[in-house]
Write an enzyme that holds these catalytic residues in place. Structure first.
Site, PDB file in Angstrom:
ATOM      1  N   GLU A 107      25.674   0.242  19.269  1.00 56.69           N
ATOM      2  CA  GLU A 107      26.342   1.272  20.075  1.00 56.69           C
ATOM      3  C   GLU A 107      27.831   1.060  19.858  1.00 56.69           C
ATOM      4  OE1 GLU A 107      28.487   3.159  22.085  1.00 56.69           O
ATOM      5  OE2 GLU A 107      28.065   1.808  23.753  1.00 56.69           O
TER       6      GLU A 107
ATOM      7  N   CYS B  49      32.881   3.932  26.763  1.00 56.41           N
ATOM      8  CA  CYS B  49      32.520   4.477  25.451  1.00 56.41           C
ATOM      9  C   CYS B  49      32.395   5.995  25.472  1.00 56.41           C
ATOM     10  CB  CYS B  49      31.200   3.866  24.980  1.00 56.41           C
ATOM     11  SG  CYS B  49      31.299   2.094  24.653  1.00 56.41           S
TER      12      CYS B  49
END
Length: 482
Positions: free
Chosen positions: A249, A286
């Site tokens: 990720e 994020c």
């Protein structure tokens, strides 16, 4: 005097080879001396995890579920204390830290439920001409040792998204938390011990990522690697891991699209949600909103709405419940962001609000007219900066959203069903959220990206799928003939 921490290997505290001072990002005061693992100690942790796996893989599902639920309740009992730990080491405002602890509890509860629901399927082999006389089915088995490398921005919940599914699936774990936030991970040692987790199943080794990454990704006993962090490091880990399964990720610069046709009150609500999605935890998320594309009919009005709300956010100490914005994680992050901001302004970007630094604190910043070749457009800012740009047609907005090497979450506000469907089909992202900001996440949903945002998916059940192998079993009913 700042406390000294150790490593957690095979159910025991182990003295580290060296110690590094950890500081509060906002006050810059020393809060702990963190024991860093050597490569040899990382190998010891992997060996302990491999030995524990030989027995833990046979632990019944109800027992794994009981351990995970017990941990969830132990964390819930210490909400305020653990939130303060996050606030102190990550510089996360207390309200956001408490929210993270609450989500962590839910993540472990989801993992407990998922542990009880691992199942295979029957395979109709007689669908093929040579498959008659067989009964076949699949079972899912744990892979082995999971090496988990976690980031600073959600030091408790993103750890839970790796540790919870690993244990639910019957794997063992070696966890290397981010250098900036090891305390939120180390607290798990006693919590899992008290919950009844066998020794060696969870090992926690703070340390230097550059020093330990090769051991964690190439050791022959490591079966799976899960990493959250930068694309640069993710590519290195992918190269090192070889044929092992890997989940990466790697971040984003998430777009938000705002269509035409909204009333002022509706724009006000979208602006409220946008300011939260762009500036929560100083934008160090994020899926923080970095690029906002607004239909030209709303552009001027919405930009001012957003700027007004950004300017009203309160800067202060993260331990103060009223604080919205505080220090970035370290001086290097502040220096990088200042360089990117100065470069964008030199090339023609205009600051609508914010743009000023107070040591490591950047005021919430709204920019317009940002050139396409600036780092604030092409890279992940990971700070309290949002760019606003107009568009004329919905197709143009989608093209602008896709003009990125990233693709994690995207959001789109529209009243037109055909526009919503077009966005869901054409936006290149792991998730497209209609009438919601891209910063939205709940912990059971599949979460991951495309392009340089990574590979694989988190979200407890989805992570577990990658942490298990499918084994097919077939019984031949007429193997012997008289």
């Amino acid at each position: 005097m700042a406390a000294e921490t150790q490593l957690w290997i095979n159910g025991e505290w182990v003295k580290a080879q060296r110690y590094v001072t950890l500081e509060n990002p906002h006050t810059e005061e020393d809060i702990a001396h963190i024991g860093y693992a050597s490569v040899a100690q990382a190998n010891d942790a992997i060996q302990a995890a491999q030995e524990a796996f030989l027995t833990f893989r046979e632990t019944p599902a109800w027992q794994r579920a009981h351990i995970l639920r017990s941990v969830a309740e132990l964390i819930a009992d210490r909400r305020d204390e653990l939130a303060e730990t996050i606030a102190r080491e990550a510089g996360k405002p207390m309200r956001a830290a408490k929210g993270e602890v609450n989500r962590t509890v839910e993540t472990y509860r989801f993992a407990a439920e998922a542990a009880r629901d691992i199942r295979g399927e029957s395979i109709p082999l007689d669908a093929a001409p040579n498959g008659e006389g067989y009964m076949a089915y699949t079972i899912q088995r744990p892979l082995g040792v999971v090496a988990a490398i976690t980031p600073f921005n959600f030091p408790m919940n993103l750890v839970a998204h790796k540790v919870g599914p690993a244990i639910a699936a019957g794997n063992t774990i070696v966890l290397k938390p981010a250098e900036q936030t090891p305390l939120s991970a180390l607290v798990l040692a006693k919590l899992f011990k008290d919950a009844g987790l066998p020794d060696g199943v969870l090992n926690i080794i703070p340390g230097d990522g550059k020093e330990l990454s090769e051991a964690l990704t190439t050791h022959p006993d490591v079966a799976f690697v899960t990493f959250t962090g930068s694309p640069r490091v993710g590519k290195l880990i992918r190269a090192q891991a070889g044929l092992r399964k890997v989940t990466l990720e790697l971040g984003s610069n998430s777009p938000l699209l705002i269509d035409a046709g909204f009333q002022q009150s509706e724009l006000e609500q979208i602006a409220d949600e946008t300011v939260q999605g762009a500036f929560t935890y100083n934008g160090q998320v994020c899926i923080s909103i970095q690029r906002v594309y607004v239909h030209q009919s709303h552009y001027d009005e919405f930009t001012q709405m957003l700027a007004k709300r950004a300017a009203a956010l309160r800067i202060g100490d993260p331990l103060d419940e009223k604080t919205d914005i505080c220090s970035l994680i370290n001086q290097a992050a502040a220096d990088r962001l200042k360089q990117w901001l100065d470069s964008a302004v030199e090339k023609g970007a205009k600051v609508v609000t914010g743009g000023h630094f107070q040591r490591r604190v950047l005021e919430p910043t709204v920019l317009v007219d940002v050139p396409a070749d600036t780092q604030l457009r092409t890279e992940e800012a990971f700070g309290p900066i949002v760019l606003v740009e107009p568009f004329a047609t919905w197709s143009e907005a989608i093209a602008k959203a896709n003009h990125s090497k990233y693709g994690l979450n995207a959001g789109a506000f529209t009243k037109q069903l055909d526009h919503a469907l077009e966005a869901s089909r054409k936006i290149e992202a792991g998730a497209v959220l209609i009438n919601q900001v891209p910063t939205f996440r709940v912990d059971q949903m599949p979460y991951g990206g495309v392009k340089e945002s990574g590979t694989g998916r988190e979200g407890v059940r989805y992570a577990m799928q990658d942490m298990m192998d499918i084994k097919m079993v077939a019984f031949r009913s007429s193997a012997f003939h008289k």
